[in-house]
Scaffold this motif. Structure first.
Motif, short mmCIF file in Angstrom:
data_model
loop_
_atom_site.label_atom_id
_atom_site.label_comp_id
_atom_site.label_asym_id
_atom_site.label_seq_id
_atom_site.Cartn_x
_atom_site.Cartn_y
_atom_site.Cartn_z
N TYR A 65 29.87 -28.73 31.04
CA TYR A 65 30.84 -28.12 30.14
C TYR A 65 30.13 -27.55 28.90
O TYR A 65 30.39 -26.40 28.49
CB TYR A 65 31.88 -29.16 29.72
N GLN A 66 29.25 -28.35 28.31
CA GLN A 66 28.52 -27.88 27.13
C GLN A 66 27.65 -26.67 27.47
O GLN A 66 27.54 -25.71 26.68
CB GLN A 66 27.65 -29.02 26.59
N LEU A 67 27.04 -26.70 28.65
CA LEU A 67 26.19 -25.57 29.06
C LEU A 67 27.04 -24.32 29.28
O LEU A 67 26.62 -23.19 28.96
CB LEU A 67 25.42 -25.93 30.33
N ALA A 68 28.26 -24.50 29.80
CA ALA A 68 29.17 -23.36 29.97
C ALA A 68 29.48 -22.72 28.60
O ALA A 68 29.48 -21.49 28.46
CB ALA A 68 30.46 -23.81 30.65
N LEU A 69 29.73 -23.56 27.60
CA LEU A 69 29.98 -23.04 26.26
C LEU A 69 28.77 -22.28 25.72
O LEU A 69 28.91 -21.20 25.11
CB LEU A 69 30.33 -24.20 25.31
N ALA A 70 27.57 -22.84 25.95
CA ALA A 70 26.35 -22.20 25.44
C ALA A 70 26.14 -20.85 26.10
O ALA A 70 25.79 -19.86 25.44
CB ALA A 70 25.16 -23.12 25.69
N TYR A 71 26.37 -20.78 27.42
CA TYR A 71 26.23 -19.50 28.12
C TYR A 71 27.29 -18.50 27.64
O TYR A 71 27.01 -17.31 27.46
CB TYR A 71 26.38 -19.70 29.63
N SER A 72 28.51 -18.99 27.43
CA SER A 72 29.59 -18.10 26.99
C SER A 72 29.27 -17.48 25.64
O SER A 72 29.43 -16.26 25.44
CB SER A 72 30.90 -18.88 26.93
N ARG A 73 28.78 -18.30 24.72
CA ARG A 73 28.46 -17.79 23.39
C ARG A 73 27.19 -16.93 23.39
O ARG A 73 26.94 -16.18 22.46
CB ARG A 73 28.30 -18.96 22.42
N SER A 74 26.41 -17.07 24.47
CA SER A 74 25.19 -16.25 24.61
C SER A 74 25.46 -14.98 25.40
O SER A 74 24.52 -14.27 25.79
CB SER A 74 24.09 -17.06 25.30
N ASN A 75 26.75 -14.73 25.70
CA ASN A 75 27.15 -13.53 26.45
C ASN A 75 26.55 -13.49 27.85
O ASN A 75 26.06 -12.46 28.32
CB ASN A 75 26.79 -12.26 25.68
N VAL A 76 26.60 -14.64 28.53
CA VAL A 76 26.18 -14.72 29.94
C VAL A 76 27.38 -15.26 30.72
O VAL A 76 27.41 -16.44 31.11
CB VAL A 76 24.94 -15.63 30.13
N PRO A 77 28.43 -14.41 30.92
CA PRO A 77 29.71 -14.92 31.47
C PRO A 77 29.61 -15.47 32.88
O PRO A 77 30.32 -16.41 33.22
CB PRO A 77 30.62 -13.69 31.40
N ASP A 78 28.76 -14.88 33.75
CA ASP A 78 28.67 -15.36 35.14
C ASP A 78 28.18 -16.81 35.18
O ASP A 78 28.74 -17.65 35.90
CB ASP A 78 27.74 -14.46 35.95
N LYS A 79 27.13 -17.09 34.41
CA LYS A 79 26.61 -18.45 34.41
C LYS A 79 27.57 -19.42 33.72
O LYS A 79 27.69 -20.58 34.12
CB LYS A 79 25.25 -18.49 33.72
N ALA A 80 28.28 -18.91 32.72
CA ALA A 80 29.27 -19.75 32.05
C ALA A 80 30.37 -20.15 33.02
O ALA A 80 30.80 -21.31 33.08
CB ALA A 80 29.86 -19.02 30.85
N LYS A 81 30.83 -19.17 33.83
CA LYS A 81 31.88 -19.45 34.81
C LYS A 81 31.41 -20.45 35.86
O LYS A 81 32.16 -21.36 36.25
CB LYS A 81 32.29 -18.13 35.48
N GLU A 82 30.17 -20.28 36.31
CA GLU A 82 29.60 -21.19 37.32
C GLU A 82 29.57 -22.63 36.81
O GLU A 82 29.98 -23.57 37.51
CB GLU A 82 28.19 -20.74 37.69
N GLN A 83 29.11 -22.81 35.58
CA GLN A 83 29.04 -24.16 35.01
C GLN A 83 30.43 -24.75 34.76
O GLN A 83 30.65 -25.95 34.96
CB GLN A 83 28.25 -24.15 33.70
N LEU A 84 31.38 -23.89 34.39
CA LEU A 84 32.74 -24.37 34.16
C LEU A 84 33.39 -24.83 35.47
O LEU A 84 34.11 -25.84 35.50
CB LEU A 84 33.58 -23.27 33.51
N GLN A 85 33.11 -24.13 36.55
CA GLN A 85 33.64 -24.54 37.85
C GLN A 85 33.06 -25.90 38.27
O GLN A 85 33.79 -26.75 38.80
CB GLN A 85 33.31 -23.47 38.91
N ILE A 86 31.78 -26.08 38.03
CA ILE A 86 31.16 -27.38 38.35
C ILE A 86 31.83 -28.48 37.53
O ILE A 86 32.15 -29.55 38.05
CB ILE A 86 29.65 -27.34 38.07
N TYR A 87 32.07 -28.17 36.27
CA TYR A 87 32.70 -29.15 35.38
C TYR A 87 34.09 -29.54 35.91
O TYR A 87 34.44 -30.72 35.97
CB TYR A 87 32.80 -28.58 33.97
N GLU A 88 34.86 -28.54 36.28
CA GLU A 88 36.23 -28.81 36.73
C GLU A 88 36.25 -29.61 38.03
O GLU A 88 37.11 -30.47 38.22
CB GLU A 88 36.99 -27.49 36.89
N GLN A 89 35.28 -29.33 38.92
CA GLN A 89 35.19 -30.08 40.17
C GLN A 89 34.84 -31.55 39.93
O GLN A 89 35.24 -32.43 40.67
CB GLN A 89 34.14 -29.44 41.09
N MET A 90 34.10 -31.79 38.88
CA MET A 90 33.65 -33.15 38.60
C MET A 90 34.59 -33.90 37.67
O MET A 90 34.41 -35.11 37.44
CB MET A 90 32.25 -33.10 37.95
#
Length: 539
Positions: free
Chosen positions: A485-510
């Protein structure tokens, strides 16, 4: 050859002294048909049964005899021998003490009592028993040989030579040669030691255990070069036995030649898979190679063959702690502690194992016991830090133990991690970031430190730091949903939306699994540190 720096606080292999003495001593006693224990025809018959290895029958007859004469010194002495041969050492000790009380002038019960103490790993008491025997018989071979070996093991070389000198020349045996050689090396008299070695080499074909005994003295004192030189000297004269090969392998390992050491041990175990000596050595070599599962396997096999040897249990529990086999480590640490309740090394291992199994009260109690004797011990202080921080929320106590660690090692990654967490909770974000940065610099494989640093960097707007630390946290601890989740936020604020989405999906699954795990006991930091004693801890 010369001995390097000595550490006489290293426990010496008293079990080897015990094996050298007790196997022949009991037979020697029983082979004296006209000795003090053979005055009764009934006791003579019992002595014969012991000689034949019929221990259960002999024990039954002795118990019947002692019902009639409960304080018979001779019967109690024989019962002590039966217990010794059955490795019931505590009972042997009690029977032999009863024999000595009934007849203080008898020699054999004192000698056998020394054997019992050695078998129990009580060298100081064994020394007292053999000294008492030597007072009764100042020139007795068995008493003085045992004293010489005990004094050698304790690093009291002059006393060892004195004890050996009390044995009449005509009674001296080849067993004295390696003891005297080691004594002379210890006293810095290599010329005299060389004479003893020459004597050993002249008879090494018929006495193949003499050279290994001296090699093992060098190994115990970590003088691997001297061990190697002796092995080279003996190469053409000494029969190649498994014991010699094991010592050679340990010498190789001490010199850093781990592959060669492993090859030699594998060759022994291929021929003799139940060689305890080779298995223990294999465990030690695997430990040096940091192959903890292999080390645990080797020590485990040795423990099945020799189940109550403290040195094996110590190696086994240590390897299992390193291999994260926490439940098995606790079982073996408890067994070791039962055998050696006064040995702080056993208490140390037990504290770590209890901590690994989240027995906070038990871990705290044992850690405090170790710290009472060794207040600066790193691992025990870190156990108390973790318990104070995570369970008791006593940040003042946690900081006290952190400071003890940092006074000794200012760059200690584990202590710096806890310092950073304490600073974070105290509102010192800048200090916390500095401490956590130093922590991950010293140990980048601590997922908790990486996660904490990444979270603070994210909070401070240092996105490069946040992404770097949180990526490592997610890699090192992939089942921690919050890292993703934290990594998704870091990617989102770094303007890397694809990686942010990927990490958020992992978070939601877990998320569901995270909630389930969170309902259990509170989880403390999971960083892995290596202790000064070579034991993995999880503070």
């Amino acid at each position: 050859m010369s001995i390097g720096s000595h550490n006489f606080f290293v426990r010496q292999p008293f079990a080897k002294i015990w094996r050298l003495i007790v196997l022949w001593s009991c037979i020697a006693l029983l082979c004296l048909p006209n000795g003090p224990l053979a005055q009764s025809s009934e006791l003579t018959r019992i002595s014969s049964l012991i000689q034949q290895g019929k221990f259960d029958e002999a024990e039954q007859l002795l118990h019947r005899y002692l019902i009639k004469l409960p304080h018979s010194p001779k019967a109690n002495s024989l019962l002590g021998i039966v217990y010794l041969r059955q490795e019931r050492n505590k009972q042997a000790e009690e029977a032999l003490q009863e024999a000595i009380t009934g007849a203080p002038g008898l020699l054999e019960p004192r000698l056998n009592l020394g054997d019992a103490y050695l078998a129990e790993g009580k060298p100081d008491l064994a020394l007292g028993a053999y000294s008492g025997a030597a007072k009764l018989a100042p020139h007795d071979l068995r008493a003085n040989l045992a004293l010489a070996k005990l004094y050698l093991a304790a690093g009291e070389f002059a006393k060892s030579i004195e004890a050996a000198g009390n044995i009449p020349v005509q009674k001296r045996t080849a067993e004295l040669l390696p003891t005297l050689a080691a004594d002379y090396f210890g006293l810095g008299q290599p010329e005299k030691a060389s004479l003893e070695i020459q004597g050993m080499l002249q008879i090494s074909e018929k006495e193949p255990d003499l050279v290994p005994e001296l090699v093992e003295f060098f190994l115990a004192h970590k003088d691997f070069k001297s061990a190697q030189q002796l092995l080279v000297l003996a190469q053409s004269k000494q029969p190649v036995t498994d014991r010699l090969l094991v010592d050679s392998a340990l010498t190789d390992a001490g010199l850093g030649q781990l592959d060669e050491a492993q090859r030699k041990l594998e060759s022994i175990l291929a021929r003799t898979p139940e060689s305890v000596g080779a298995l223990v050595a294999a465990g030690k070599v695997a430990s040096q190679q940091l192959d903890w599962p292999a080390a645990a396997e080797a020590f485990s096999r040795a423990a099945k063959i020799a189940p109550k040897r403290p040195d094996i249990l110590y190696g086994l529990a240590s390897a299992q702690l390193h291999a994260n086999q926490s439940e098995a480590a606790l079982h073996n640490a408890q067994e070791l502690h039962a055998l050696e309740p006064d040995d702080l090394r056993a208490t140390y291992l037990l504290a770590l194992a209890l901590f690994g199994q989240k027995d906070w009260d038990g871990a705290k109690s044992d850690a405090e016991r170790v710290l009472a004797a060794h207040p600066d011990d790193r691992e025990m202080n870190l156990i108390l830090v973790d318990i104070a921080f995570n369970n008791e929320h006593n940040f003042q106590a946690a900081r006290k133990h952190v400071d003890i660690c940092l006074r000794q090692h200012p760059k200690d990654p584990g202590a710096l991690y806890y310092l950073g967490m304490i600073q974070k909770l105290g509102g010192d974000v800048s200090g916390a970031m500095q401490s956590l940065s130093l922590s991950v610099s010293g140990n980048p494989n601590n997922p908790d430190a990486q996660a904490a640093l990444g979270s603070l960097c994210l909070q401070a707007g240092d996105l490069a730091c946040a992404v770097g630390a949180l990526k490592l946290a997610a890699l090192l601890a992939p089942t921690e949903a919050q890292n993703h989740y934290q990594l998704a936020l870091a990617y989102s604020r770094s303007n890397v939306p694809d990686k942010a989405k990927e990490q958020l999906q992992i978070y939601e699954q877990m998320k569901a699994q995270e909630a389930k795990e969170a309902s259990g006991a509170a989880k403390g930091p999971s960083s892995i540190q290596v202790s000064p004693m070579g034991i993995v801890a999880h503070p």
